[in-house]
Design a protein around this motif. Sequence first.
Motif, short mmCIF file in Angstrom:
data_model
loop_
_atom_site.label_atom_id
_atom_site.label_comp_id
_atom_site.label_asym_id
_atom_site.label_seq_id
_atom_site.Cartn_x
_atom_site.Cartn_y
_atom_site.Cartn_z
N TRP A 193 43.31 37.31 51.61
CA TRP A 193 42.00 36.93 51.08
C TRP A 193 42.11 36.23 49.73
CZ3 TRP A 193 38.46 36.05 54.25
CH2 TRP A 193 38.30 36.82 55.38
N GLN A 194 43.08 36.59 48.93
CA GLN A 194 43.27 35.89 47.66
C GLN A 194 43.66 34.44 47.91
OE1 GLN A 194 42.34 37.29 44.78
NE2 GLN A 194 42.58 35.22 43.98
N MET A 195 44.51 34.22 48.89
CA MET A 195 44.91 32.87 49.25
C MET A 195 43.70 32.08 49.79
SD MET A 195 47.96 31.61 51.83
CE MET A 195 47.40 32.70 53.13
N MET A 196 42.87 32.73 50.60
CA MET A 196 41.67 32.06 51.13
C MET A 196 40.70 31.72 50.00
SD MET A 196 42.07 31.58 54.36
CE MET A 196 43.77 31.26 53.94
N ALA A 197 40.58 32.61 49.01
CA ALA A 197 39.68 32.35 47.88
C ALA A 197 40.16 31.16 47.06
CB ALA A 197 39.56 33.59 47.00
N GLU A 198 41.47 30.98 46.96
CA GLU A 198 42.01 29.82 46.25
C GLU A 198 41.74 28.53 47.01
OE1 GLU A 198 46.12 30.75 45.61
OE2 GLU A 198 45.64 32.46 44.33
N ARG A 199 41.80 28.58 48.32
CA ARG A 199 41.57 27.39 49.14
C ARG A 199 40.08 27.09 49.33
NH1 ARG A 199 46.16 28.30 53.82
NH2 ARG A 199 47.90 28.18 52.38
#
Length: 65
Positions: free
Chosen positions: A52-58
């Motif tokens: 989810w952290q990666m998705m929030a960055e994207r």
Amino acid sequence: QLLIDVPNQIIQFFSITSSEKGYGEKIVSAIVDSAPTDWNIVVLIDWSHGFWQMMAERYPRLVVC
């Protein structure tokens, strides 16, 4: 699983699974891209170990609490 709160204009990712690598992001992308711009898109509980952290960055519209 999505929780959609129409009166408050919130879409909450509650649970997401995929047996195919990369399809989790496709699901997130489809929701973020199709949601009205004035709605909030959130993840309240993150047990993903980084997904989810990666998705929030994207996807900056996605808020991980």
